[in-house]
Scaffold this motif. Structure first.
Motif, mmCIF file in Angstrom:
data_model
loop_
_atom_site.group_PDB
_atom_site.id
_atom_site.type_symbol
_atom_site.label_atom_id
_atom_site.label_comp_id
_atom_site.label_asym_id
_atom_site.label_seq_id
_atom_site.Cartn_x
_atom_site.Cartn_y
_atom_site.Cartn_z
ATOM 1 N N ALA A 111 0.848 -1.193 0.000
ATOM 2 C CA ALA A 111 0.000 0.000 0.000
ATOM 3 C C ALA A 111 0.874 1.229 0.000
ATOM 4 C CB ALA A 111 -0.917 -0.001 1.220
ATOM 5 N N LYS A 113 0.251 5.309 0.047
ATOM 6 C CA LYS A 113 -0.728 6.380 0.103
ATOM 7 C C LYS A 113 -0.076 7.615 0.687
ATOM 8 C CE LYS A 113 -4.778 3.397 0.900
ATOM 9 N NZ LYS A 113 -5.944 3.158 1.771
ATOM 10 N N LYS A 118 -7.913 9.648 9.119
ATOM 11 C CA LYS A 118 -9.014 8.691 9.115
ATOM 12 C C LYS A 118 -9.329 8.245 10.531
ATOM 13 C CE LYS A 118 -8.609 6.616 4.526
ATOM 14 N NZ LYS A 118 -8.605 5.341 3.795
ATOM 15 N N ASP A 179 -9.320 1.319 4.873
ATOM 16 C CA ASP A 179 -10.090 1.670 3.685
ATOM 17 C C ASP A 179 -11.477 2.196 4.032
ATOM 18 O OD1 ASP A 179 -8.081 0.928 1.847
ATOM 19 O OD2 ASP A 179 -8.594 -1.181 2.143
ATOM 20 N N GLN A 181 -13.684 1.077 6.283
ATOM 21 C CA GLN A 181 -14.731 0.091 6.579
ATOM 22 C C GLN A 181 -15.540 0.522 7.797
ATOM 23 O OE1 GLN A 181 -11.453 -0.581 6.196
ATOM 24 N NE2 GLN A 181 -11.103 -2.555 5.186
#
Length: 455
Positions: A111, A113, A118, A179, A181
Motif C-alpha cells: 500500500a 498512500k 481517518k 479503507d 470500513q
C-alpha cells in the motif's frame, strides 16, 4: 546408503553418505523445523534417536556446545548436524500442521498512500512475561515460538480486514479501517477475541515443550490518525501516526496493572457496546498522561454479532435441553474409523464413527494436552492415535488409553517407564502425572448433521 525412518510418521527416506538428517528430510519433503537455518544455533530441529545410536558419529563442537547448554541427553541430537553412517530410527520433535506453514512469510498487500486523516482502530498486543522466558530459551527457540504465535494471529487479523503494521519484538501493531470500513470497530474486537482463543489453544503445546506459561495482552483504541506510507523509496510501508497510536499502546500496557487480557478504550466501547458482553471496567491513568480514563474488559461477542461476523467460518448454533449445540458435520461425511478434526473457538473436537457408534471428544490427550490427531495437511503426516474395536482410544504419544463411551482411563502412560520417565526424554523426569479422564463431548443427530454441545 543409510536408511532413515521417522516416527511417529513411519516414513522411510534414503540418506546420502555425508548428508545430514535435516538435508535428507528436506529433500524428501519431511517437515523438520529449523529456525536458525541449520546452523546449530537453535534446538528446534532436535530429534530423538530410537535405534541406530551406533551409526551416529560423535557430536561436533557446535552441536556439543548447544546440547550441553540445554542439558540434552545423548539420544537427543540436532538433525542439522547429525550425518549418520548407517540406518537410524528417530522421532521428530514438532508434528503439527502449523509448522508446515510457519516458514512462509505473512503476505500483505502493498500500500502506498499519501497522508490521510481517518478514523481507525489501533490494535496493540504483546506477550506477557516475555523477558523471563526469552532469558530461559535460546534466541532461535524464542524466534520459533514467536513465529508460531504470529503466524496464527496474523491470519486472524487479516481475516477480519485488519492491516498488520509491524512486528516489534514480541509486540504487534495492526490497523482496522484503513479503507474506511464501517464495521472496523467490531471487526477489531472480533480479531482480538479470536486471537485470545488461538493463544489458549497454543498454551498446552508451549507448556509441554518448553515449560512456560504463554499468554498475551491486547489493547484497542478508536480515534483519528494520519494513515499514509512512510519509508525510503522502495521500502515504503503503510502506517498510522498520531496521538491515537500512543493511546492504543498505553491501553494495551494497562492490562498488566489491571490483571486483564483485553481492554478497549471508552471511544471504542461506545461504538460496539450493543454487540459485546462487557465483563468489567477500570479507571486508570495511562502512562505518560495526567488524565484518568475508563477502559472496558470485553469477554465475548453477543450471539447475534458472532453469527453476523463469522457467518462463513462459524457453525450454526441452537439452544436445546439447557445446552448450546453447534452444527458440526454432515453425518454422511463420516467414514468408518476415519476421525474428523473440527476447530471451534474453545477447542478442537474429534468426531469418529466406529461400527454403529459415533464418538465425539476433545482432541487433546488429558496427559500432556497433545493432539490425538492432526488436521489434514499436504505432505507427510504423522500416524494417528489408535481407535480400538472395543470403543477405546490409545494416544500415540505415551499410549494412554481411554474408554470412548465413559471417558474413563483404561491404561495410563504405557509407553513410559515404571518411574514415569520417557525412554526418549529422560531429562523431563516423571511425566506420568495429571491423571484425568478423556473429555467427552455430547452429540446428537438432527437434519442429517452431527451437533456438538460445547462448554
Amino acid at each position: 546408503m543409510p536408511t532413515l525412518r521417522s516416527l511417529p510418521d513411519n516414513i522411510a527416506i534414503d540418506c546420502a553418505t555425508g548428508e545430514s538428517i535435516l538435508e535428507a528430510a528436506r529433500r524428501a519433503h519431511l517437515p523438520i523445523t529449523h529456525a536458525c537455518g541449520g546452523k546449530a544455533k537453535c534446538s528446534t530441529c532436535r530429534i530423538w534417536i530410537l535405534n541406530g545410536v551406533e551409526a551416529c558419529p560423535a557430536q561436533g563442537e557446535l552441536e556439543r556446545d548447544l546440547t550441553g547448554r540445554l542439558r540434552l541427553t545423548e539420544e537427543i541430537r540436532l538433525a542439522c548436524q547429525l550425518r549418520p553412517t548407517g540406518d537410524v530410527v528417530f522421532r521428530r520433535l514438532v508434528l503439527d500442521e502449523t509448522d508446515l506453514l510457519i516458514a512462509n512469510q505473512l503476505q500483505r498487500g502493498a500500500a502506498t498512500k499519501s497522508g490521510e486523516l481517518k478514523s481507525v482502530v489501533l490494535f496493540f498486543s504483546d506477550v506477557a512475561g516475555f523477558t523471563h522466558f526469552s532469558e530461559t530459551l535460546t534466541p532461535y527457540d524464542v524466534m520459533y515460538l514467536l513465529n508460531r504465535y504470529f503466524a496464527q494471529v496474523g491470519e486472524l487479523i487479516e481475516r477480519n480486514n485488519g492491516y498488520i503494521d509491524k512486528f516489534v519484538g514480541d509486540g504487534l501493531m495492526a490497523i482496522f479501517g484503513v479503507d474506511g470500513q464501517l464495521d472496523a470497530p467490531i471487526r477489531a474486537v472480533n480479531a482480538a477475541l479470536q486471537t485470545l482463543a488461538a493463544v489458549d489453544r497454543m498454551k498446552p503445546f508451549f507448556a509441554s515443550m518448553y515449560g512456560i506459561e504463554f499468554d498475551i495482552r491486547i489493547g484497542l483504541h478508536l480515534g483519528d490518525a494520519v494513515i499514509g506510507s512512510i519509508g525510503s523509496p522502495g521500502h515504503e510501508r503503510l502506517t498510522a501516526i498520531g496521538d491515537t497510536v500512543n493511546v492504543a499502546s498505553r491501553v494495551e500496557a494497562a492490562n498488566k496493572e489491571a490483571g486483564t487480557r483485553l481492554l478497549v478504550s471508552e471511544a471504542l466501547y461506545n461504538r460496539v457496546k450493543d454487540d459485546v458482553e462487557m465483563t468489567d471496567f477500570v479507571r486508570v491513568r495511562l502512562p505518560g498522561t495526567s488524565d484518568r480514563i475508563t477502559l472496558y474488559e470485553i469477554a465475548n461477542l453477543r450471539p447475534e454479532a458472532e453469527r453476523a461476523l463469522n457467518a462463513v467460518s462459524a457453525r450454526d448454533t441452537v439452544h436445546h435441553g439447557g445446552k448450546t449445540w453447534h452444527k458440526a458435520i454432515p453425518i454422511d461425511s463420516l467414514v468408518e474409523g476415519e476421525p474428523k478434526v473440527l476447530g471451534f473457538p474453545s477447542l478442537y473436537a474429534v468426531v469418529v464413527r466406529k461400527g454403529e457408534q459415533i464418538f465425539a471428544f476433545n482432541n487433546a490427550c488429558p496427559h500432556l494436552k497433545l493432539p490425538f490427531f492432526e488436521a489434514a495437511v499436504a505432505g507427510p503426516t504423522p500416524p494417528a492415535s489408535r481407535i480400538g474395536d472395543e470403543g477405546t482410544i490409545k494416544c500415540r504419544w505415551h499410549e494412554s488409553c481411554f474408554d470412548l463411551t465413559s471417558g474413563e482411563i483404561v491404561g495410563w502412560c504405557e509407553a513410559l517407564n515404571d518411574d514415569g520417565v520417557s525412554p526418549q526424554m529422560p531429562m523431563l523426569g516423571d511425566i506420568s502425572k495429571n491423571r484425568a479422564p478423556l473429555q467427552l463431548i455430547p452429540w446428537r443427530e438432527e437434519a442429517g448433521h452431527i451437533w456438538l454441545a460445547l462448554s
